[in-house]
Design a protein around this motif. Structure first.
Motif, PDB file in Angstrom:
ATOM      1  N   GLU A  12     -31.131  -4.408 -31.377  1.00  0.00           N
ATOM      2  CA  GLU A  12     -30.876  -5.848 -31.382  1.00  0.00           C
ATOM      3  C   GLU A  12     -29.381  -6.171 -31.402  1.00  0.00           C
ATOM      4  OE1 GLU A  12     -32.922  -8.258 -30.976  1.00  0.00           O
ATOM      5  OE2 GLU A  12     -34.748  -7.060 -30.930  1.00  0.00           O
ATOM      6  N   LYS A  13     -28.577  -5.227 -31.899  1.00  0.00           N
ATOM      7  CA  LYS A  13     -27.135  -5.451 -31.954  1.00  0.00           C
ATOM      8  C   LYS A  13     -26.475  -5.286 -30.589  1.00  0.00           C
ATOM      9  CE  LYS A  13     -26.719  -3.863 -36.752  1.00  0.00           C
ATOM     10  NZ  LYS A  13     -26.065  -2.872 -37.660  1.00  0.00           N
ATOM     11  N   ASP A  14     -27.196  -4.673 -29.653  1.00  0.00           N
ATOM     12  CA  ASP A  14     -26.646  -4.467 -28.316  1.00  0.00           C
ATOM     13  C   ASP A  14     -26.713  -5.788 -27.547  1.00  0.00           C
ATOM     14  OD1 ASP A  14     -25.885  -3.627 -25.818  1.00  0.00           O
ATOM     15  OD2 ASP A  14     -27.204  -1.889 -25.768  1.00  0.00           O
ATOM     16  N   ARG A  15     -25.544  -6.358 -27.261  1.00  0.00           N
ATOM     17  CA  ARG A  15     -25.471  -7.638 -26.567  1.00  0.00           C
ATOM     18  C   ARG A  15     -25.435  -7.480 -25.051  1.00  0.00           C
ATOM     19  NH1 ARG A  15     -27.587 -10.852 -30.158  1.00  0.00           N
ATOM     20  NH2 ARG A  15     -26.536 -10.688 -32.186  1.00  0.00           N
ATOM     21  N   VAL A  16     -25.483  -6.250 -24.589  1.00  0.00           N
ATOM     22  CA  VAL A  16     -25.392  -5.997 -23.149  1.00  0.00           C
ATOM     23  C   VAL A  16     -26.740  -5.578 -22.579  1.00  0.00           C
ATOM     24  CG1 VAL A  16     -24.276  -4.627 -21.348  1.00  0.00           C
ATOM     25  CG2 VAL A  16     -22.951  -5.382 -23.353  1.00  0.00           C
ATOM     26  N   ASN A  17     -27.399  -4.638 -23.238  1.00  0.00           N
ATOM     27  CA  ASN A  17     -28.653  -4.080 -22.735  1.00  0.00           C
ATOM     28  C   ASN A  17     -29.842  -4.672 -23.499  1.00  0.00           C
ATOM     29  OD1 ASN A  17     -27.443  -1.827 -20.963  1.00  0.00           O
ATOM     30  ND2 ASN A  17     -26.491  -1.461 -22.955  1.00  0.00           N
ATOM     31  N   CYS A  18     -30.906  -4.919 -22.786  1.00  0.00           N
ATOM     32  CA  CYS A  18     -32.086  -5.558 -23.359  1.00  0.00           C
ATOM     33  C   CYS A  18     -32.866  -4.559 -24.218  1.00  0.00           C
ATOM     34  CB  CYS A  18     -32.987  -6.087 -22.242  1.00  0.00           C
ATOM     35  SG  CYS A  18     -34.512  -6.847 -22.859  1.00  0.00           S
ATOM     36  N   PRO A  19     -33.019  -4.820 -25.512  1.00  0.00           N
ATOM     37  CA  PRO A  19     -33.727  -3.877 -26.383  1.00  0.00           C
ATOM     38  C   PRO A  19     -35.225  -3.814 -26.090  1.00  0.00           C
ATOM     39  CG  PRO A  19     -33.167  -5.873 -27.596  1.00  0.00           C
ATOM     40  CD  PRO A  19     -32.505  -5.984 -26.262  1.00  0.00           C
ATOM     41  N   PHE A  20     -35.825  -4.925 -25.663  1.00  0.00           N
ATOM     42  CA  PHE A  20     -37.257  -4.908 -25.380  1.00  0.00           C
ATOM     43  C   PHE A  20     -37.559  -4.085 -24.123  1.00  0.00           C
ATOM     44  CE2 PHE A  20     -37.506  -8.471 -28.319  1.00  0.00           C
ATOM     45  CZ  PHE A  20     -38.700  -8.193 -28.976  1.00  0.00           C
ATOM     46  N   TYR A  21     -36.711  -4.217 -23.124  1.00  0.00           N
ATOM     47  CA  TYR A  21     -36.949  -3.410 -21.927  1.00  0.00           C
ATOM     48  C   TYR A  21     -36.749  -1.926 -22.236  1.00  0.00           C
ATOM     49  CZ  TYR A  21     -36.786  -1.536 -17.255  1.00  0.00           C
ATOM     50  OH  TYR A  21     -37.051  -0.796 -16.136  1.00  0.00           O
ATOM     51  N   PHE A  22     -35.786  -1.622 -23.087  1.00  0.00           N
ATOM     52  CA  PHE A  22     -35.521  -0.231 -23.435  1.00  0.00           C
ATOM     53  C   PHE A  22     -36.697   0.369 -24.202  1.00  0.00           C
ATOM     54  CE2 PHE A  22     -33.775   2.905 -26.455  1.00  0.00           C
ATOM     55  CZ  PHE A  22     -33.272   3.825 -25.562  1.00  0.00           C
ATOM     56  N   LYS A  23     -37.300  -0.402 -25.123  1.00  0.00           N
ATOM     57  CA  LYS A  23     -38.380   0.120 -25.960  1.00  0.00           C
ATOM     58  C   LYS A  23     -39.747   0.036 -25.295  1.00  0.00           C
ATOM     59  CE  LYS A  23     -36.278  -0.915 -30.457  1.00  0.00           C
ATOM     60  NZ  LYS A  23     -36.424  -1.677 -31.728  1.00  0.00           N
ATOM     61  N   ILE A  24     -39.973  -1.022 -24.503  1.00  0.00           N
ATOM     62  CA  ILE A  24     -41.312  -1.308 -23.993  1.00  0.00           C
ATOM     63  C   ILE A  24     -41.408  -1.169 -22.478  1.00  0.00           C
ATOM     64  CG2 ILE A  24     -43.158  -3.039 -24.002  1.00  0.00           C
ATOM     65  CD1 ILE A  24     -41.874  -4.228 -26.465  1.00  0.00           C
ATOM     66  N   GLY A  25     -40.272  -1.171 -21.817  1.00  0.00           N
ATOM     67  CA  GLY A  25     -40.298  -1.088 -20.361  1.00  0.00           C
ATOM     68  C   GLY A  25     -40.666  -2.406 -19.714  1.00  0.00           C
ATOM     69  N   ALA A  26     -40.670  -3.484 -20.503  1.00  0.00           N
ATOM     70  CA  ALA A  26     -40.999  -4.813 -19.989  1.00  0.00           C
ATOM     71  C   ALA A  26     -40.336  -5.859 -20.875  1.00  0.00           C
ATOM     72  CB  ALA A  26     -42.513  -5.027 -19.957  1.00  0.00           C
ATOM     73  N   CYS A  27     -40.035  -6.991 -20.302  1.00  0.00           N
ATOM     74  CA  CYS A  27     -39.366  -8.068 -21.038  1.00  0.00           C
ATOM     75  C   CYS A  27     -39.991  -9.398 -20.626  1.00  0.00           C
ATOM     76  CB  CYS A  27     -37.874  -8.055 -20.742  1.00  0.00           C
ATOM     77  SG  CYS A  27     -36.957  -9.466 -21.418  1.00  0.00           S
TER      78      CYS A  27
END
Length: 294
Positions: A12-27
């Motif tokens: 969640e601290k990453d302001r550049v990369n989407c954490p939901f896409y990284f964890k779930i593969g979908a946003c």
């Protein structure tokens, strides 16, 4: 700075990369998301988006305008038939570690099918084989997924039956399959692993048995060599114990001289063999039944 960015990547601290896409593969924001969706070019996991059509969610409407009730048992059988179809198709390309189907309602997750292979090459073969294919009249939308650890992607509250967000939760609600079907599909890999482990355990055992036999043969060989050495030592009249009183091997001249001396002594005892007397017996026998100096 680089270490800090690496430590917050995909969080969640990453302001550049989407954490939901990284964890779930979908946003839920899709391409409108303000953060980057780093789509992998290779991965052991593939995603087939919105592939499973849940009959509970797609039931036709009745005369009263409400969805016709679907028997939950029939719905589960429909799902397990779908699951087995997909598993057998994907298993042709390599060993599957996970095959998960989302039970979420949100558009970006509903019916998503995630398949994780043991290696990336198998996932690449499956993606290439299914690209452009159809299932149940609908084209398969397939891509590599960044999800490799489903424990981080799964809703723990759903597993405990305590999720209050229901089907619109942003973490995976995975549809379960029956124990018999799981044993049937994934059991083939477990049997193969057991056979592989059994073969590995047999190999060291065979090596130990071979080494033990080899050591035993060496000990026997050394024992025989020592026995031969003692035997040769006795034959030579060597040494200690009961062999100390034995004479060393004589030469031919020494034996002849001793035999001649014994014959002269015998002649003196018998009264013969002196000057002018009858000759004594020959040194090596003859005549009188064979003479043995020993």
């Amino acid at each position: 700075m680089a270490e800090h960015l690496a430590s917050i990547f995909g969080t969640e601290k990453d302001r550049v990369n989407c954490p939901f896409y990284f964890k779930i593969g979908a946003c839920r924001h899709g391409d409108r998301c303000s953060r980057l969706h780093n789509r992998p070019t290779i991965s052991p996991t593939i995603l087939m988006a919105n592939m499973y059509q849940n009959p509970l969610l797609n039931a036709p409407l009745g005369p009263d305008g409400l969805p016709i009730r679907v028997d939950p048992k029939a719905a589960q059988e429909h799902f397990e038939d779908f699951y087995e179809d997909v598993f057998e198709e994907l298993a042709q390309h390599g060993e599957l570690e996970n095959l998960n189907v989302c039970d979420n309602f949100a558009d970006h997750m509903v019916g998503n099918v995630y398949a994780k292979f043991r290696d990336e090459d198998a996932a690449a073969r499956a993606l290439q084989a299914l690209q452009g294919r159809y299932y149940d009249g609908r084209q398969i939308i397939i891509e590599f997924s960044p999800v490799t650890d489903f424990r981080e992607a799964t809703c723990r509250q759903y597993e405990e039956n305590t999720c209050n967000r229901g089907g619109y939760c942003n973490f995976m609600h995975l549809k379960p399959i029956g124990r018999e079907l799981r044993r049937k599909l994934f059991g083939r890999y477990h049997r193969r692993d057991r056979d592989r482990d059994r073969e590995r355990s047999r190999s060291p055992r065979r090596d130990r048995d071979r080494d033990r036999d080899r050591d035993r043969d060496r000990r026997r060989s050394r024992s025989r060599d020592r026995a031969r050495g003692r035997s040769r030592s006795r034959e030579r009249g060597g040494g200690g114990g009961g062999g100390g009183d034995r004479r060393a091997r004589e030469t031919s001249e020494e034996r002849r001289a001793r035999i001649a001396s014994w014959n002269m002594e015998r002649d003196d005892r018998d009264g013969g063999g002196g000057p002018g007397g009858p000759p004594g017996p020959p040194p090596y026998g003859g005549g009188g039944g064979g003479y043995n100096p020993w």
